[in-house]
Design a protein around this motif. Sequence first.
Motif, PDB file in Angstrom:
ATOM      1  N   ARG A   1      44.629  36.154  34.478  1.00  0.00           N
ATOM      2  CA  ARG A   1      44.133  37.200  33.576  1.00  0.00           C
ATOM      3  C   ARG A   1      43.790  36.633  32.206  1.00  0.00           C
ATOM      4  NH1 ARG A   1      48.157  41.475  30.894  1.00  0.00           N
ATOM      5  NH2 ARG A   1      48.563  39.541  29.716  1.00  0.00           N
ATOM      6  N   ASP A   2      44.663  35.791  31.672  1.00  0.00           N
ATOM      7  CA  ASP A   2      44.524  35.326  30.291  1.00  0.00           C
ATOM      8  C   ASP A   2      43.647  34.096  30.157  1.00  0.00           C
ATOM      9  OD1 ASP A   2      46.267  37.379  29.680  1.00  0.00           O
ATOM     10  OD2 ASP A   2      48.037  36.086  29.582  1.00  0.00           O
ATOM     11  N   ASP A   3      43.544  33.311  31.231  1.00  0.00           N
ATOM     12  CA  ASP A   3      42.769  32.067  31.145  1.00  0.00           C
ATOM     13  C   ASP A   3      42.094  31.796  32.490  1.00  0.00           C
ATOM     14  OD1 ASP A   3      41.705  29.652  30.272  1.00  0.00           O
ATOM     15  OD2 ASP A   3      43.555  28.529  30.737  1.00  0.00           O
ATOM     16  N   PRO A   4      41.107  32.612  32.870  1.00  0.00           N
ATOM     17  CA  PRO A   4      40.438  32.390  34.162  1.00  0.00           C
ATOM     18  C   PRO A   4      39.681  31.064  34.169  1.00  0.00           C
ATOM     19  CG  PRO A   4      39.284  34.057  32.872  1.00  0.00           C
ATOM     20  CD  PRO A   4      40.549  33.764  32.137  1.00  0.00           C
ATOM     21  N   ASN A   5      39.747  30.370  35.296  1.00  0.00           N
ATOM     22  CA  ASN A   5      39.042  29.090  35.384  1.00  0.00           C
ATOM     23  C   ASN A   5      37.547  29.316  35.580  1.00  0.00           C
ATOM     24  OD1 ASN A   5      40.953  29.641  37.846  1.00  0.00           O
ATOM     25  ND2 ASN A   5      39.045  28.870  38.761  1.00  0.00           N
ATOM     26  N   ASP A   6      36.772  28.250  35.478  1.00  0.00           N
ATOM     27  CA  ASP A   6      35.309  28.358  35.457  1.00  0.00           C
ATOM     28  C   ASP A   6      34.752  29.064  36.683  1.00  0.00           C
ATOM     29  OD1 ASP A   6      35.316  27.058  33.051  1.00  0.00           O
ATOM     30  OD2 ASP A   6      34.759  25.089  33.867  1.00  0.00           O
ATOM     31  N   GLU A   7      35.353  28.821  37.845  1.00  0.00           N
ATOM     32  CA  GLU A   7      34.836  29.415  39.077  1.00  0.00           C
ATOM     33  C   GLU A   7      34.966  30.940  39.087  1.00  0.00           C
ATOM     34  OE1 GLU A   7      35.882  25.187  39.934  1.00  0.00           O
ATOM     35  OE2 GLU A   7      36.803  26.860  38.845  1.00  0.00           O
ATOM     36  N   LEU A   8      35.761  31.499  38.190  1.00  0.00           N
ATOM     37  CA  LEU A   8      35.957  32.942  38.116  1.00  0.00           C
ATOM     38  C   LEU A   8      35.071  33.607  37.071  1.00  0.00           C
ATOM     39  CD1 LEU A   8      39.871  33.099  38.306  1.00  0.00           C
ATOM     40  CD2 LEU A   8      38.221  33.104  40.174  1.00  0.00           C
ATOM     41  N   ALA A   9      34.171  32.845  36.487  1.00  0.00           N
ATOM     42  CA  ALA A   9      33.390  33.346  35.351  1.00  0.00           C
ATOM     43  C   ALA A   9      32.605  34.606  35.684  1.00  0.00           C
ATOM     44  CB  ALA A   9      32.453  32.254  34.848  1.00  0.00           C
ATOM     45  N   CYS A  10      32.109  34.712  36.905  1.00  0.00           N
ATOM     46  CA  CYS A  10      31.290  35.867  37.288  1.00  0.00           C
ATOM     47  C   CYS A  10      32.075  36.901  38.099  1.00  0.00           C
ATOM     48  CB  CYS A  10      30.079  35.404  38.098  1.00  0.00           C
ATOM     49  SG  CYS A  10      28.938  34.359  37.184  1.00  0.00           S
ATOM     50  N   GLN A  11      33.385  36.736  38.183  1.00  0.00           N
ATOM     51  CA  GLN A  11      34.184  37.583  39.052  1.00  0.00           C
ATOM     52  C   GLN A  11      34.959  38.645  38.271  1.00  0.00           C
ATOM     53  OE1 GLN A  11      33.869  37.367  42.339  1.00  0.00           O
ATOM     54  NE2 GLN A  11      32.450  35.675  41.968  1.00  0.00           N
ATOM     55  N   ALA A  12      34.949  39.874  38.778  1.00  0.00           N
ATOM     56  CA  ALA A  12      35.759  40.942  38.201  1.00  0.00           C
ATOM     57  C   ALA A  12      37.211  40.735  38.606  1.00  0.00           C
ATOM     58  CB  ALA A  12      35.267  42.300  38.679  1.00  0.00           C
ATOM     59  N   MET A  13      38.113  40.821  37.653  1.00  0.00           N
ATOM     60  CA  MET A  13      39.545  40.655  37.934  1.00  0.00           C
ATOM     61  C   MET A  13      40.242  42.009  38.099  1.00  0.00           C
ATOM     62  SD  MET A  13      39.761  37.350  37.891  1.00  0.00           S
ATOM     63  CE  MET A  13      41.422  36.799  37.541  1.00  0.00           C
ATOM     64  N   ASP A  14      39.663  43.039  37.536  1.00  0.00           N
ATOM     65  CA  ASP A  14      40.230  44.374  37.601  1.00  0.00           C
ATOM     66  C   ASP A  14      39.365  45.220  38.539  1.00  0.00           C
ATOM     67  OD1 ASP A  14      41.353  46.871  37.158  1.00  0.00           O
ATOM     68  OD2 ASP A  14      41.202  46.794  34.976  1.00  0.00           O
ATOM     69  N   PRO A  15      39.901  45.806  39.607  1.00  0.00           N
ATOM     70  CA  PRO A  15      41.321  45.989  39.894  1.00  0.00           C
ATOM     71  C   PRO A  15      41.904  45.011  40.903  1.00  0.00           C
ATOM     72  CG  PRO A  15      40.057  47.447  41.294  1.00  0.00           C
ATOM     73  CD  PRO A  15      39.052  46.638  40.507  1.00  0.00           C
ATOM     74  N   TRP A  16      41.298  43.848  41.085  1.00  0.00           N
ATOM     75  CA  TRP A  16      41.658  43.002  42.217  1.00  0.00           C
ATOM     76  C   TRP A  16      42.729  41.969  41.915  1.00  0.00           C
ATOM     77  CZ3 TRP A  16      39.481  46.035  45.313  1.00  0.00           C
ATOM     78  CH2 TRP A  16      38.205  46.548  45.085  1.00  0.00           C
ATOM     79  N   LEU A  17      43.228  41.908  40.676  1.00  0.00           N
ATOM     80  CA  LEU A  17      44.101  40.803  40.284  1.00  0.00           C
ATOM     81  C   LEU A  17      45.298  40.641  41.208  1.00  0.00           C
ATOM     82  CD1 LEU A  17      44.746  38.551  38.271  1.00  0.00           C
ATOM     83  CD2 LEU A  17      45.921  40.266  36.854  1.00  0.00           C
ATOM     84  N   ASP A  18      45.970  41.731  41.567  1.00  0.00           N
ATOM     85  CA  ASP A  18      47.150  41.605  42.428  1.00  0.00           C
ATOM     86  C   ASP A  18      46.778  41.031  43.792  1.00  0.00           C
ATOM     87  OD1 ASP A  18      45.768  44.015  42.956  1.00  0.00           O
ATOM     88  OD2 ASP A  18      47.546  44.967  43.818  1.00  0.00           O
ATOM     89  N   GLN A  19      45.592  41.400  44.303  1.00  0.00           N
ATOM     90  CA  GLN A  19      45.188  40.913  45.618  1.00  0.00           C
ATOM     91  C   GLN A  19      44.632  39.491  45.565  1.00  0.00           C
ATOM     92  OE1 GLN A  19      44.313  45.277  47.601  1.00  0.00           O
ATOM     93  NE2 GLN A  19      42.709  43.753  47.693  1.00  0.00           N
ATOM     94  N   ILE A  20      44.239  39.045  44.397  1.00  0.00           N
ATOM     95  CA  ILE A  20      43.813  37.656  44.233  1.00  0.00           C
ATOM     96  C   ILE A  20      45.019  36.729  44.267  1.00  0.00           C
ATOM     97  CG2 ILE A  20      42.699  36.020  42.663  1.00  0.00           C
ATOM     98  CD1 ILE A  20      41.138  38.473  41.513  1.00  0.00           C
ATOM     99  N   VAL A  21      46.079  37.143  43.592  1.00  0.00           N
ATOM    100  CA  VAL A  21      47.253  36.287  43.438  1.00  0.00           C
ATOM    101  C   VAL A  21      48.173  36.351  44.652  1.00  0.00           C
ATOM    102  CG1 VAL A  21      49.253  35.801  41.970  1.00  0.00           C
ATOM    103  CG2 VAL A  21      47.114  36.545  40.937  1.00  0.00           C
ATOM    104  N   LEU A  22      48.226  37.501  45.329  1.00  0.00           N
ATOM    105  CA  LEU A  22      49.172  37.687  46.427  1.00  0.00           C
ATOM    106  C   LEU A  22      49.075  36.604  47.505  1.00  0.00           C
ATOM    107  CD1 LEU A  22      51.417  39.444  47.596  1.00  0.00           C
ATOM    108  CD2 LEU A  22      49.656  40.903  48.624  1.00  0.00           C
ATOM    109  N   PRO A  23      47.893  36.222  47.999  1.00  0.00           N
ATOM    110  CA  PRO A  23      47.864  35.168  49.024  1.00  0.00           C
ATOM    111  C   PRO A  23      48.372  33.826  48.523  1.00  0.00           C
ATOM    112  CG  PRO A  23      45.637  35.810  48.366  1.00  0.00           C
ATOM    113  CD  PRO A  23      46.562  36.806  47.778  1.00  0.00           C
ATOM    114  N   LEU A  24      48.176  33.552  47.232  1.00  0.00           N
ATOM    115  CA  LEU A  24      48.683  32.296  46.674  1.00  0.00           C
ATOM    116  C   LEU A  24      50.210  32.279  46.715  1.00  0.00           C
ATOM    117  CD1 LEU A  24      46.402  32.168  43.484  1.00  0.00           C
ATOM    118  CD2 LEU A  24      45.925  31.202  45.752  1.00  0.00           C
ATOM    119  N   VAL A  25      50.817  33.394  46.314  1.00  0.00           N
ATOM    120  CA  VAL A  25      52.275  33.488  46.312  1.00  0.00           C
ATOM    121  C   VAL A  25      52.812  33.383  47.731  1.00  0.00           C
ATOM    122  CG1 VAL A  25      54.242  34.975  45.770  1.00  0.00           C
ATOM    123  CG2 VAL A  25      52.284  34.887  44.214  1.00  0.00           C
ATOM    124  N   ILE A  26      52.232  34.125  48.650  1.00  0.00           N
ATOM    125  CA  ILE A  26      52.713  34.126  50.031  1.00  0.00           C
ATOM    126  C   ILE A  26      52.588  32.743  50.659  1.00  0.00           C
ATOM    127  CG2 ILE A  26      52.097  34.978  52.339  1.00  0.00           C
ATOM    128  CD1 ILE A  26      51.805  37.758  51.080  1.00  0.00           C
TER     129      ILE A  26
END
Length: 322
Positions: free
Chosen positions: A196-221
Motif C-alpha cells: 500500500r505504502d510503497d508499491p513496486n514498479d510493476e504495480l504502477a498501473c494496478q488498482a490496489m483498492d479493493p483488492w489489497l487483501d486478495q493480493i497479499v493473501l496468496p503470498l502469506v499462504i
Amino acid sequence: MIIAQAGRLQYEAIIFLASLRASAPGWTGRVIVAEPRAEGAWAGHDTVIADGCRDLIIGFGAQIVSFTATHFGASYPQGNKIEALQVLPTGEPFIFFDTDTLVTGPLDQVAFDTRRPSASMRREGTWPLPPLYGPGYAAIWKSLYDRFGLEFDGTLDLTQPDEHWERFLYFNAGWFFGADPAEFGRRFLEWALALRDDPNDELACQAMDPWLDQIVLPLVIHSLGGGRPGPELDGLDGGITNHYRKLPLLYAQFDHHAIDVLEDAVAPKPVKRVLRDWEPARKLVYQQKGRTKVQPIFADRSQPVKEKVIRNQLKSRGWWLI
C-alpha cells in the motif's frame, strides 16, 4: 472468527451464527466475533454493535472481542480481517470467514489441515489487469514473490496456459485458515502495508483498492507452506458454506437448499424481532420478496453469469438492497 460492527455486518453476523447452529450442531469450536473500536483508524465512526444484535450474538454462543484498527479502518474496511487476527489466541489453529457467509452443512466435519493454510477459490479474474504493453500477469505476480523473498514457480498451475489469470495463485479472502493467527497476521499486515505504502514498479498501473487483501493473501499462504485447497475442502463454497456477499445475491445465485437454510435459521421470533429492522432481511426474507421477485429473474439461466452482470440487473429492477 468473523467481523461485526454497527450496520450491515451486525445483521450478517446473526445470519452466520444462526445458520452455523442450525447446520453444524456438532460444532464445538470457539466462535469469536471481532468488533472494531470507534478509535484509531475507525475514529469518528459508529462501530459498536447494537444491543439487540449483541444479545443475539452472545446467545448463539459467540464471544465478542474488541480490537483497535490502526492502519486501515474506514479508509479500507477490508483491512479489518488483517488487523483483527491480533485478537485470536496465539498458536491455535483458526479459520476466518467473511461475515456474509451462510453455513449450509456440517462445518465441524470439514477436514482442515491447518499445517497447510489455504483460502477460497470462489473468485473471478479481478486482479491484476495487465496494461496492453505490459507487464503481464507473470511479471506482475513474480515481482511480488521476489519482493518478499518467496519462491514463485511452485505456485503456478501448469494446467493453465501462459498469461491466463488462473495460472497464478489467487484467492478470494472470503475464508482462509492457518495454524497460528499471530504469525499469519504479522505477515499479512506487514506485506499489505508495504504494498500500500510503497508499491513496486510493476504495480504502477494496478488498482490496489479493493483488492489489497486478495493480493497479499496468496503470498502469506504460500510463505507458510500452503496453497490451493484440496478436495477435502470442496464443501466450502459448496455444500457446507456459501459466501453470498450481499443478501440479494443469495437469492439470485444460490439453490433452493441455501435459501431454505437461510429462511429456516432466521425464522425464530427472537431472531426475526432483530433482523426485521434491517431492510434487506425484512423485504427479501420475511416479506418473501427474495423468492417471489428476485429468484425468478435468474431462474432460467443455464450458464454462469458474471457477478457484475447480476448486480446490475438487481440494481436496475430495484432489488439491490444492502
